[in-house]
Design a protein around this motif. Structure first.
Motif, PDB file in Angstrom:
ATOM      1  N   GLN A 241       5.785  14.768  -0.054  1.00 12.85           N
ATOM      2  CA  GLN A 241       5.279  13.440   0.238  1.00 12.85           C
ATOM      3  C   GLN A 241       3.990  13.200  -0.533  1.00 12.85           C
ATOM      4  N   CYS A 242       3.823  11.991  -0.994  1.00 11.57           N
ATOM      5  CA  CYS A 242       2.539  11.544  -1.504  1.00 11.57           C
ATOM      6  C   CYS A 242       2.428  10.078  -1.127  1.00 11.57           C
ATOM      7  N   MET A 243       1.460   9.770  -0.277  1.00 17.24           N
ATOM      8  CA  MET A 243       1.333   8.420   0.251  1.00 17.24           C
ATOM      9  C   MET A 243       0.250   7.667  -0.512  1.00 17.24           C
ATOM     10  N   PHE A 244       0.619   6.472  -0.958  1.00 19.44           N
ATOM     11  CA  PHE A 244      -0.286   5.645  -1.735  1.00 19.44           C
ATOM     12  C   PHE A 244      -0.991   4.643  -0.822  1.00 19.44           C
ATOM     13  N   ASP A 245      -1.861   3.838  -1.394  1.00 17.85           N
ATOM     14  CA  ASP A 245      -2.840   3.111  -0.596  1.00 17.85           C
ATOM     15  C   ASP A 245      -2.230   2.177   0.441  1.00 17.85           C
TER      16      ASP A 245
ATOM     17  N   ASN B 215       2.317   2.596  -5.770  1.00 18.94           N
ATOM     18  CA  ASN B 215       1.739   1.969  -4.587  1.00 18.94           C
ATOM     19  C   ASN B 215       2.432   0.647  -4.285  1.00 18.94           C
ATOM     20  N   ASN B 216       2.791  -0.104  -5.315  1.00 21.11           N
ATOM     21  CA  ASN B 216       3.403  -1.420  -5.141  1.00 21.11           C
ATOM     22  C   ASN B 216       4.628  -1.539  -6.045  1.00 21.11           C
ATOM     23  N   PRO B 217       5.771  -0.973  -5.625  1.00 20.39           N
ATOM     24  CA  PRO B 217       6.958  -0.980  -6.477  1.00 20.39           C
ATOM     25  C   PRO B 217       7.467  -2.372  -6.833  1.00 20.39           C
TER      26      PRO B 217
END
Length: 410
Positions: A47-51, A386-388
């Protein structure tokens, strides 16, 4: 007080449970494991969670590990050439940092917090027959357990699911002792290493139960040279195989991994699944209905690192829909509308992920190459994690990509 049952104790289920609990809902969570069993068990994911996703945790005030987890400032792309060199190599800068927390650490902590705050916790594996009973005793039942019998209640949405078989064989190892990339020794970054026709290796800075670590995550084309982890049961053999493949295909990553060791005996995982979108409403034998959550209804391949991000966004969307609904019945029309609200975000992830699973078209190859010379291109690609939705504007269509690159070069 409205009574809500959430089956499943992952990112979406527990984030939603804690959010509802904070709004004085009567919430029950069903988990097939205790917090101690989760914490001491095998890793569950990468997992890597963006803003945007991290902000949902902040809004719910459950960002307990934000001060401890590495702050990921960038996302790099390297493409292997046949001779073992890097045909493409660049680092894009994130506008806001990302973070990765081992789900064993996070889910165990969230589960304990939910119980400490007075939530009802039932440690029991749920079957469809159980839900048939619970649907009559709760105002709303949400299924957030993405594996097992319960998923079979949700029909596959063929129009939104172009793949009917796994597109990657997955294998992850959590390690201590990975050295920094020498070209950016002071920058914490996710590294996306692409081996054309073979697969990908993602390296992600992370916080685990024993402190800072890194995850080494192979995604192999099925039947190819990376598809070798299925029968490996021994964690040491899993790590050794991971490193052998790094040495063969990605020597620049292997060079900083010669002293790594597993974080713990449960620090490896392998598997595969077909990316699938499902209908959101599950119908029970007794006539009741339940609502699917996160990867129960939208399960993307992890190649774009969106699983936990999507789960967080789904939980936030569902929380808002529940709060807005007040005392009205949670009927099937509401369930469908609530999913549709989430799909407005999730559809961009599904489009992007399915595109990345296919061989890249020429304009994407050209764009990746251009990012090595044009920092704004590298940065925009990195921030797409972060914003696909932004990829719709410049990534898929060759004409839009060409126009964007022309605008950057001036």
């Amino acid at each position: 007080m409205r009574r809500i049952l959430i089956v499943g104790a992952g990112q979406a289920g527990l984030q939603l449970a804690l959010g509802l609990q904070a709004q004085d809902y009567d919430v029950t969570v069903m988990s097939n494991r205790t917090a101690d069993e989760i914490r001491g068990g095998r890793v569950m994911s990468t997992q890597c969670m963006f803003d945007q996703a991290l902000q949902h945790e902040r809004d719910t005030q459950i960002n307990f590990w934000e001060s401890q987890a590495p702050r990921v400032q960038g996302l790099g792309v390297s493409v292997a050439a046949p001779d073992g060199s890097r045909a493409i190599d660049w680092l894009g800068h994130l506008d806001h940092y990302a973070q990765s927390v081992d789900q064993r650490l996070k889910m165990a902590g969230w589960l304990e917090t939910f119980a400490q705050r007075g939530g009802q916790l039932v440690v029991h594996g749920a079957a469809v027959s159980d839900l048939d009973f619970f649907a009559r005793t709760y105002d709303l039942v949400l299924v957030a357990a993405g594996k097992g019998e319960l998923v079979s209640m949700f029909a596959r949405d063929a129009e939104r699911s172009p793949y009917d078989a796994p597109q990657r064989a997955l294998a992850v190892a959590y390690v201590h002792g990975l050295g920094p990339r020498p070209e950016h020794p002071d920058t914490e970054a996710v590294r996306c290493n692409l081996v054309p026709g073979v697969g990908e290796l993602f390296v992600i800075p992370c916080l685990t139960t024993s402190g800072r670590c890194d995850t080494l995550f192979w995604e192999g084309v099925p039947g190819g040279p990376l598809d070798v982890f299925r029968d490996i049961k021994d964690p040491a053999e899993h790590l050794a195989t991971t490193l052998e493949l790094m040495e063969k295909f990605l020597p620049w990553e292997y060079a900083r991994a010669t002293k790594v060791e597993l974080t713990d005996a449960g620090g490896t995982l392998a598997g595969r699944y077909a990316p699938t979108v499902r209908k959101p409403v599950g119908r029970l034998p007794g006539g009741g209905a339940v609502l699917g959550v996160a990867d129960v209804v939208v399960a993307n391949d992890p190649i774009t690192g969106q699983g936990s991000n999507s789960a967080s966004k789904c939980a936030a969307a569902y929380l808002a829909a529940i709060l807005e609904h007040g005392d009205r019945p949670f009927d099937e029309a509401w369930m469908q509308a609530t999913f549709d609200r989430y799909w407005e975000t999730a559809r961009h992830v599904t489009t992007w992920t399915n595109a990345m699973l296919a061989p890249p078209p020429e304009h994407v190859v050209n764009m990746l190459g251009a990012a090595g010379e044009l920092q704004p291109v590298a940065d925009r690609f990195a921030n797409g994690f972060n914003n696909p939705a932004d990829f719709e504007e410049w990534f898929y269509d060759p004409a839009k990509t060409e126009a964007y690159l022309a605008s950057v070069t001036g």
